[in-house]
Motif scaffolding. Structure first.
Motif, PDB file in Angstrom:
ATOM      1  N   LEU A   9       0.834  -1.199   0.000  1.00 10.92           N
ATOM      2  CA  LEU A   9       0.000   0.000   0.000  1.00 10.92           C
ATOM      3  C   LEU A   9       0.876   1.260   0.000  1.00 10.92           C
ATOM      4  O   LEU A   9       1.683   1.473   0.900  1.00 10.92           O
ATOM      5  N   GLY A  10       0.715   2.066  -1.008  1.00 12.24           N
ATOM      6  CA  GLY A  10       1.545   3.259  -1.193  1.00 12.24           C
ATOM      7  C   GLY A  10       2.270   3.232  -2.515  1.00 12.24           C
ATOM      8  O   GLY A  10       2.564   4.266  -3.105  1.00 12.24           O
ATOM      9  N   GLY A  11       2.573   2.021  -2.991  1.00  6.83           N
ATOM     10  CA  GLY A  11       3.115   1.849  -4.333  1.00  6.83           C
ATOM     11  C   GLY A  11       4.511   2.374  -4.558  1.00  6.83           C
ATOM     12  O   GLY A  11       4.899   2.644  -5.704  1.00  6.83           O
ATOM     13  N   GLU A  12       5.315   2.509  -3.490  1.00  3.09           N
ATOM     14  CA  GLU A  12       6.698   2.938  -3.682  1.00  3.09           C
ATOM     15  C   GLU A  12       7.509   1.805  -4.318  1.00  3.09           C
ATOM     16  O   GLU A  12       7.176   0.632  -4.182  1.00  3.09           O
ATOM     17  N   LYS A  13       8.601   2.183  -5.000  1.00  4.85           N
ATOM     18  CA  LYS A  13       9.384   1.216  -5.766  1.00  4.85           C
ATOM     19  C   LYS A  13       9.888   0.064  -4.897  1.00  4.85           C
ATOM     20  O   LYS A  13       9.763  -1.104  -5.243  1.00  4.85           O
ATOM     21  N   ILE A  14      10.453   0.404  -3.719  1.00  3.46           N
ATOM     22  CA  ILE A  14      10.992  -0.633  -2.840  1.00  3.46           C
ATOM     23  C   ILE A  14       9.885  -1.536  -2.318  1.00  3.46           C
ATOM     24  O   ILE A  14      10.062  -2.752  -2.173  1.00  3.46           O
ATOM     25  N   GLN A  15       8.693  -0.963  -2.092  1.00  2.00           N
ATOM     26  CA  GLN A  15       7.561  -1.769  -1.628  1.00  2.00           C
ATOM     27  C   GLN A  15       7.158  -2.791  -2.689  1.00  2.00           C
ATOM     28  O   GLN A  15       6.922  -3.969  -2.372  1.00  2.00           O
ATOM     29  N   LEU A  16       7.057  -2.355  -3.920  1.00  2.00           N
ATOM     30  CA  LEU A  16       6.629  -3.257  -4.989  1.00  2.00           C
ATOM     31  C   LEU A  16       7.657  -4.357  -5.226  1.00  2.00           C
ATOM     32  O   LEU A  16       7.303  -5.517  -5.454  1.00  2.00           O
ATOM     33  N   ARG A  17       8.948  -4.008  -5.152  1.00  2.00           N
ATOM     34  CA  ARG A  17       9.993  -5.014  -5.358  1.00  2.00           C
ATOM     35  C   ARG A  17       9.980  -6.055  -4.243  1.00  2.00           C
ATOM     36  O   ARG A  17      10.005  -7.263  -4.491  1.00  2.00           O
ATOM     37  N   GLU A  18       9.949  -5.596  -3.007  1.00  2.00           N
ATOM     38  CA  GLU A  18       9.997  -6.526  -1.879  1.00  2.00           C
ATOM     39  C   GLU A  18       8.685  -7.282  -1.697  1.00  2.00           C
ATOM     40  O   GLU A  18       8.689  -8.432  -1.254  1.00  2.00           O
ATOM     41  N   SER A  19       7.561  -6.640  -2.013  1.00  2.00           N
ATOM     42  CA  SER A  19       6.272  -7.323  -1.861  1.00  2.00           C
ATOM     43  C   SER A  19       6.151  -8.487  -2.833  1.00  2.00           C
ATOM     44  O   SER A  19       5.533  -9.508  -2.510  1.00  2.00           O
ATOM     45  N   LEU A  20       6.747  -8.372  -4.014  1.00  2.00           N
ATOM     46  CA  LEU A  20       6.720  -9.474  -4.974  1.00  2.00           C
ATOM     47  C   LEU A  20       7.421 -10.702  -4.395  1.00  2.00           C
ATOM     48  O   LEU A  20       6.888 -11.826  -4.444  1.00  2.00           O
ATOM     49  N   LYS A  21       8.579 -10.486  -3.812  1.00  2.00           N
ATOM     50  CA  LYS A  21       9.315 -11.595  -3.179  1.00  2.00           C
ATOM     51  C   LYS A  21       8.533 -12.160  -2.002  1.00  2.00           C
ATOM     52  O   LYS A  21       8.432 -13.379  -1.834  1.00  2.00           O
TER      53      LYS A  21
END
Length: 493
Positions: free
Chosen positions: A149-161
């Protein structure tokens, strides 16, 4: 049968559904989220009193008697963790009020926090392996939203893993449950304990037990922790604190319940594996914590060290070690939430997570600095703070059982934890001032007070250990004597 048993899980579910309807009423959602956590604490406190006086409480949903229906079980071990969950969630929610931002708040943030709490509590209180899987998924689905939630780059990368690892472990959980059902014909935990004890196919059951060890090892970050440091450093501070305090503890709880109740038949294999994995987790987590200069990474690796220490108590499997593991589990839920909130506050103030770019904060923020120092001492197990009694009992249990290597690693891990966290304190709060106060963000009371509240809880837990010792002893007795749990669920209906 006690209808009150379902309320700790029902309260956050109802609160979350109401919040979805009143999506744009942010103030209402904030108030309701706090009322929900206080309500959970109140109901759980009443249940703890009942269990202390009258034994384990159960509820059979729909009137279906176990093993055919869904059963929720309020034993002392589960209820202690539920009560601690409520206390921790209050602090994280208050911190979120000042830090999470209106954009996230308007996209169902508080609703998904409630669903996360509901999944955690359901996992603690269910008496059925399949429903444990369901509650895990409720918790994980909410965490998938909160981490991204928030859609920051690091969030999207780590959330995928994070999502991929948890989908894989959930698939393996389902397969393992299917194998177990095919072998003994039930998934009710109490009946599983009876049937596993009477089945002669110990080789198959040991293999299934190892599958569950892998599943819950992934979910608790026991040895298989490669996904955790990045994932727990990605979301906002309040969310990371909830993750660090609660999510790995659900996996730890599942390991305790599984290997004390269902699979205690081959301790020479299963508990030896647990001991090896716990020792490796403490060592590798400690090395990771002292190797990094990034505050988020250091704090995340300290979660890993604590997982290894708590599971060491399970691996030793003696009364002192189990009691010590429970004490340390309660302590770690409180202290880790506090550590994540304090670390996040430092990063918020300075806009930097690298130790070399921070210094002298204690001159401007003395309360924040000394609160951090107290939490560091508690996590290192310095008396009389909350981490001390757990470390003493687990180490005592290891020595009594001849597990000298595990005892040495456990004590060594305390030194690594102390070094890694003092490194943050020395570089961030001590030393020369790198930034002037006018260059930093202002410290909000709504961010400082939850940190102080959790630090006070940690001190109170350490100084008032005699006040909860009876409850912890009862919880350990239930884990060490599965017949107490079995009789409460199957024979006292």
């Amino acid at each position: 049968m006690n209808n009150l048993v379902i309320f700790p899980m029902l309260i956050p579910v109802v609160a979350g559904l109401i919040m979805i309807v009143f999506r744009h009423q942010i103030t209402f959602q904030r108030v309701l989220s706090i009322i929900s956590s206080i309500g959970i604490a109140g109901v759980t406190g009443a249940l703890i009193h009942q269990v202390s006086n009258h034994g384990i409480q159960t509820i059979h949903l729909g009137g279906w008697e176990p093993p055919f229906g869904i059963v929720f079980v309020g034993d002392m071990f589960a209820l202690i963790l539920v009560f601690t969950t409520a206390l921790v969630s209050i602090a994280c929610l208050f911190y979120a009020f000042s830090s999470i931002g209106s954009k996230r708040e308007s996209f169902y943030f508080y609703a998904f926090v409630q669903f996360l709490i509901a999944g955690v509590i359901g996992s603690f209180m269910t008496g059925d392996l399949f429903n444990l899987f369901v509650c895990f998924e409720v918790m994980l689905l909410a965490s998938y939203v909160l981490i991204s939630l928030g859609g920051e780059k690091i969030q999207l990368r780590e959330s995928l893993k994070y999502v991929l690892i948890n989908v894989l472990s959930s698939l393996l959980f389902l397969v393992s449950a299917g194998f177990l059902y095919g072998t003994v014909g039930t998934l009710n935990m109490a009946q599983l304990a009876e049937r596993v004890a009477s089945v002669e196919q110990t080789g198959i059951l040991t293999t299934i037990a190892i599958l569950f060890l892998i599943v819950f090892g992934l979910k608790s970050a026991l040895f298989l922790f490669f996904w955790l440091p990045g994932s727990y450093g990605a979301p906002p501070t309040a969310v990371a604190a909830l993750f660090g305090a609660l999510l790995t503890k659900v996996g730890i709880y599942a390991l305790f319940r599984t290997f004390t109740l269902i699979f205690p038949h081959e301790p020479g294999i299963t508990h030896t594996l647990l001991g090896i994995m716990a020792g490796a987790t403490m060592l590798l987590g400690g090395i990771g914590a002292i190797a990094y200069q990034d505050i988020k990474r250091i704090v995340s690796y300290n979660v890993v060290v604590a997982v290894g220490f708590i599971i060491a108590g399970l691996a030793i499997f003696s009364a002192p070690a189990i009691e010590g593991a429970i004490y340390y589990l309660i302590h770690d839920m409180i202290a880790k939430a506090s550590l994540f909130l304090l670390a996040g506050t430092v990063i918020y103030l300075t806009g930097n997570a690298w130790l070399k770019n921070i210094g002298g904060l204690i001159r401007h923020f003395p309360v924040l600095g000394w609160t951090f120092f107290l939490v560091v001492l508690a996590l290192a197990g310095i008396p009389p703070l909350s981490g001390f009694i757990g470390k003493v009992l687990v180490t005592q249990g290891a020595i009594m059982e001849g597990s000298y290597v595990l005892a040495a690693i456990a004590l060594g891990s305390s030194i690594l934890v102390l070094y890694s966290l003092l490194k943050i304190f020395k570089n961030s709060f001590w030393g020369e001032t790198v930034m002037g106060k006018e260059e930093m963000m202002p410290l909000k009371k709504g961010m400082l007070l939850p940190c102080v509240y959790l630090a006070v809880l940690s001190i109170a837990l350490g100084l008032g250990i005699e006040g909860i010792s009876g409850y912890v002893t009862q919880a350990a007795e239930t884990l060490m004597n599965p017949s107490i749990y079995i009789d409460a669920v199957l024979h006292n209906q």
